[in-house]
Design an enzyme around this catalytic site. Structure first.
Site, PDB file in Angstrom:
ATOM      1  N   HIS A 123       0.873  -1.182   0.000  1.00  0.00           N
ATOM      2  CA  HIS A 123       0.000   0.000   0.000  1.00  0.00           C
ATOM      3  C   HIS A 123       0.916   1.241   0.000  1.00  0.00           C
ATOM      4  O   HIS A 123       2.019   1.186   0.545  1.00  0.00           O
ATOM      5  CB  HIS A 123      -0.823  -0.052   1.291  1.00  0.00           C
ATOM      6  CG  HIS A 123      -1.893   0.968   1.414  1.00  0.00           C
ATOM      7  ND1 HIS A 123      -1.644   2.268   1.793  1.00  0.00           N
ATOM      8  CD2 HIS A 123      -3.228   0.885   1.237  1.00  0.00           C
ATOM      9  CE1 HIS A 123      -2.787   2.931   1.836  1.00  0.00           C
ATOM     10  NE2 HIS A 123      -3.763   2.116   1.503  1.00  0.00           N
ATOM     11  N   ASP A 201       3.326  -4.409   8.131  1.00  0.00           N
ATOM     12  CA  ASP A 201       2.109  -3.624   7.969  1.00  0.00           C
ATOM     13  C   ASP A 201       0.930  -4.570   8.220  1.00  0.00           C
ATOM     14  O   ASP A 201       0.598  -5.404   7.374  1.00  0.00           O
ATOM     15  CB  ASP A 201       2.077  -3.044   6.545  1.00  0.00           C
ATOM     16  CG  ASP A 201       0.780  -2.291   6.265  1.00  0.00           C
ATOM     17  OD1 ASP A 201      -0.111  -2.288   7.139  1.00  0.00           O
ATOM     18  OD2 ASP A 201       0.670  -1.716   5.165  1.00  0.00           O
ATOM     19  N   GLN A 204      -4.261  -4.884   7.280  1.00  0.00           N
ATOM     20  CA  GLN A 204      -5.294  -5.794   6.764  1.00  0.00           C
ATOM     21  C   GLN A 204      -5.253  -7.163   7.436  1.00  0.00           C
ATOM     22  O   GLN A 204      -6.003  -8.060   7.040  1.00  0.00           O
ATOM     23  CB  GLN A 204      -5.133  -5.975   5.239  1.00  0.00           C
ATOM     24  CG  GLN A 204      -5.305  -4.712   4.427  1.00  0.00           C
ATOM     25  CD  GLN A 204      -6.751  -4.195   4.418  1.00  0.00           C
ATOM     26  OE1 GLN A 204      -7.684  -4.880   4.820  1.00  0.00           O
ATOM     27  NE2 GLN A 204      -6.925  -2.970   3.960  1.00  0.00           N
ATOM     28  N   LYS A 227     -10.230  -0.002  10.782  1.00  0.00           N
ATOM     29  CA  LYS A 227     -10.454  -1.198   9.956  1.00  0.00           C
ATOM     30  C   LYS A 227     -10.821  -2.399  10.825  1.00  0.00           C
ATOM     31  O   LYS A 227     -11.070  -3.484  10.316  1.00  0.00           O
ATOM     32  CB  LYS A 227      -9.205  -1.524   9.140  1.00  0.00           C
ATOM     33  CG  LYS A 227      -8.899  -0.485   8.063  1.00  0.00           C
ATOM     34  CD  LYS A 227      -7.722  -0.937   7.239  1.00  0.00           C
ATOM     35  CE  LYS A 227      -7.087   0.195   6.456  1.00  0.00           C
ATOM     36  NZ  LYS A 227      -7.881   0.642   5.314  1.00  0.00           N
ATOM     37  N   CYS A 366      -4.742   2.509  -3.567  1.00  0.00           N
ATOM     38  CA  CYS A 366      -3.464   3.017  -3.022  1.00  0.00           C
ATOM     39  C   CYS A 366      -2.346   2.014  -3.240  1.00  0.00           C
ATOM     40  O   CYS A 366      -1.501   1.794  -2.343  1.00  0.00           O
ATOM     41  CB  CYS A 366      -3.584   3.353  -1.537  1.00  0.00           C
ATOM     42  SG  CYS A 366      -4.819   4.570  -1.201  1.00  0.00           S
TER      43      CYS A 366
HETATM   44  C1  LIG Z   1      -2.256  -2.687   3.637  1.00  0.00           C
HETATM   45  C2  LIG Z   1      -2.572  -1.312   4.154  1.00  0.00           C
HETATM   46  N1  LIG Z   1      -1.613  -0.618   4.766  1.00  0.00           N
HETATM   47  C3  LIG Z   1      -1.835   0.615   5.243  1.00  0.00           C
HETATM   48  C4  LIG Z   1      -3.057   1.230   5.117  1.00  0.00           C
HETATM   49  C5  LIG Z   1      -3.226   2.611   5.644  1.00  0.00           C
HETATM   50  O1  LIG Z   1      -4.154   2.656   6.685  1.00  0.00           O
HETATM   51  P1  LIG Z   1      -4.677   4.068   7.227  1.00  0.00           P
HETATM   52  O2  LIG Z   1      -5.214   4.803   6.040  1.00  0.00           O
HETATM   53  O3  LIG Z   1      -5.759   3.688   8.204  1.00  0.00           O
HETATM   54  O4  LIG Z   1      -3.530   4.755   7.856  1.00  0.00           O
HETATM   55  C6  LIG Z   1      -4.090   0.553   4.476  1.00  0.00           C
HETATM   56  C7  LIG Z   1      -5.401   1.192   4.276  1.00  0.00           C
HETATM   57  O5  LIG Z   1      -6.131   0.898   3.367  1.00  0.00           O
HETATM   58  C8  LIG Z   1      -3.838  -0.758   3.984  1.00  0.00           C
HETATM   59  O6  LIG Z   1      -4.783  -1.452   3.355  1.00  0.00           O
END
Ligand SMILES: Cc1ncc(COP(=O)(O)O)c(C=O)c1O
Length: 412
Positions: A123, A201, A204, A227, A366
């Site tokens: 992401h 990370d 998810q 999430k 993203c």
């Molecule tokens: C794999 C992953 N990492 C990071 C993020 C970023 O999360 P946030 O926008 O809540 O900071 C997301 C959000 O969609 C994500 O799917």
């Protein structure tokens, strides 16, 4: 234990009609999850009864607020198997957590020629901060390739680790586009063998599967509250204490200090060193309640339920000869299914589905480098959580028949 089959009743947003009286079918939990009553209630109760700033006052409300905030930290630590709640830092979300590690741990340590290993499925939140660090330090970004089924090519990973210059390995536990679940423990062990620090990370994965930082062996873990049924505006960075102790704070201000003089200041202990200013108090309390709610369902059950729904969705979508699914079709995969309908732009698909009451996400999610690898501008993504049922998948499939009907009319 709360029953997953009956938990739909706990989510008020899901009991509404949209699109001219149709039942709302929410298939966008990878973007943000719906909130159950206990979370909504605890936030409301906080503002009604306990609202005060934390760690400052000695009055009753200040004490109650502080206690609730710190209890939430303990709940989160328990949820991710972290023995020391002080290593749970409340931030705004996964994005802030990843930036904090990149700026505060990596940037002061990396030298020109050092390598940061990432994957092609990251992401932007776990990509751009490392690009910024690489630009600032002269470090090099190296990407693990993907195999055609959207899983990581572990041979390419080993080749990258073989350079002898890798300082940091960072990757997503579960892809927000492909649903791929990466073999964290195996990757962590190999990274540690070459002396690299591993940043995971978990945006998810933490909401969707049992997870224990000790068992995974990673050095940092980032995730978001919203999430996993918590409020927006709160997330977590967990880190190993030795690493957190070594890191300078990213933001200066109230609460993160021990002593302040006119020309310098000294830092508070972990985690407060990283929580400058008034933190997201009610949000953290809500996140603590979300954790308790998920525990009451049982994370093994959450994972099993999503697995069943995702497998069913894959099976039903595969029956369309004009739908292409991206990511692994076999296990293990998460509750995210990305696809495209031949000849129809994903935004058109999502718009037609919305008119049928089915909420999905369309776009690049993203993950632009991944879109380029897939050679598509965008995909449609259906993502599932505990409140989704096989009926929701059936509604998606029925709505996809409408897409096909509308577009075959248009093409005639
Ligand atoms: C794999 C992953 N990492 C990071 C993020 C970023 O999360 P946030 O926008 O809540 O900071 C997301 C959000 O969609 C994500 O799917």
């Amino acid at each position: 234990m709360r029953s997953i089959r009956r938990c739909l009743d706990d989510f008020p947003t899901l009991h509404q009609t949209v699109a001219g009286g149709r039942r709302l079918v929410y298939l966008d939990s990878a973007a943000t999850a719906q909130k159950p009553y206990p979370v909504i209630e605890v936030v409301r109760r906080f503002y009604e009864r306990d609202n005060a700033n934390v760690h400052r006052g000695v009055h009753t409300l200040a004490e109650r607020a502080t206690e609730a905030y710190e209890r939430a930290r303990q709940a989160v630590a328990r949820f991710i198997g972290a023995p020391d709640p002080a290593c749970v830092i409340f931030v705004r979300g996964a994005t802030e957590a990843l930036n904090l590690v990149a700026r505060s741990w990596a940037e002061p340590r990396l030298r020109p020629g050092d390598e940061i290993v990432l994957t092609l499925m990251e992401h932007h939140s776990n990509l751009v901060p490392w690009q910024m660090v690489a630009q600032a330090t002269g470090a090099k970004l190296c990407y693990v390739d993907l195999l055609p089924d959207g899983t990581l090519d572990l041979e390419s990973y080993d080749r990258l680790l073989g350079s002898g210059r890798v300082r940091i390995v960072t990757f997503t536990h579960q892809s927000n586009v492909l649903g791929t679940i990466n073999p964290v423990r195996e990757m962590v062990d190999r990274a540690h063998q070459v002396g690299a620090v591993v940043v995971l990370d978990g945006a998810q994965s933490v909401p969707h599967m049992p997870l224990d930082v000790k068992a995974l062996g990673c050095d940092f873990l980032a995730f978001s509250g919203h999430k996993m049924m918590g409020p927006t505006g709160v997330g977590v960075l967990w880190g190993r204490r030795e690493l957190l102790e070594e890191m300078p704070p990213l933001f200066g201000g109230g609460e993160m200090i021990r002593e302040v003089y006119l020309d310098h200041a000294t830092w508070n202990d972990v985690p407060y060193k990283f929580e400058a200013g008034t933190p997201p108090i009610a949000e953290a309390v809500g996140l603590g309640e979300a954790v308790t709610y998920l525990e009451s369902l049982g994370m093994e059950n959450v994972r099993a339920h999503e697995d069943e729904i995702a497998q069913y969705a894959v099976q039903r979508l595969r029956a369309f000869d004009d739908i292409r699914i991206y990511g692994p079709l076999a296990q293990p995969r998460g509750g995210v299914v990305s696809f495209n309908v031949e000849g129809v732009h994903p935004h058109d698909v999502a718009t037609i589905l919305d008119r049928e009451g089915v909420a999905v996400r369309a776009g690049h999610h993203c993950a632009l480098p991944l879109m380029r690898w897939l050679d598509v501008p965008a995909t449609v993504r259906a993502s599932f959580y505990v409140y989704n049922t096989a009926e929701d998948v059936d509604a998606l499939v029925a709505a996809l028949h409408s897409v096909r009907a509308i577009f075959s009319r248009v093409q005639k």
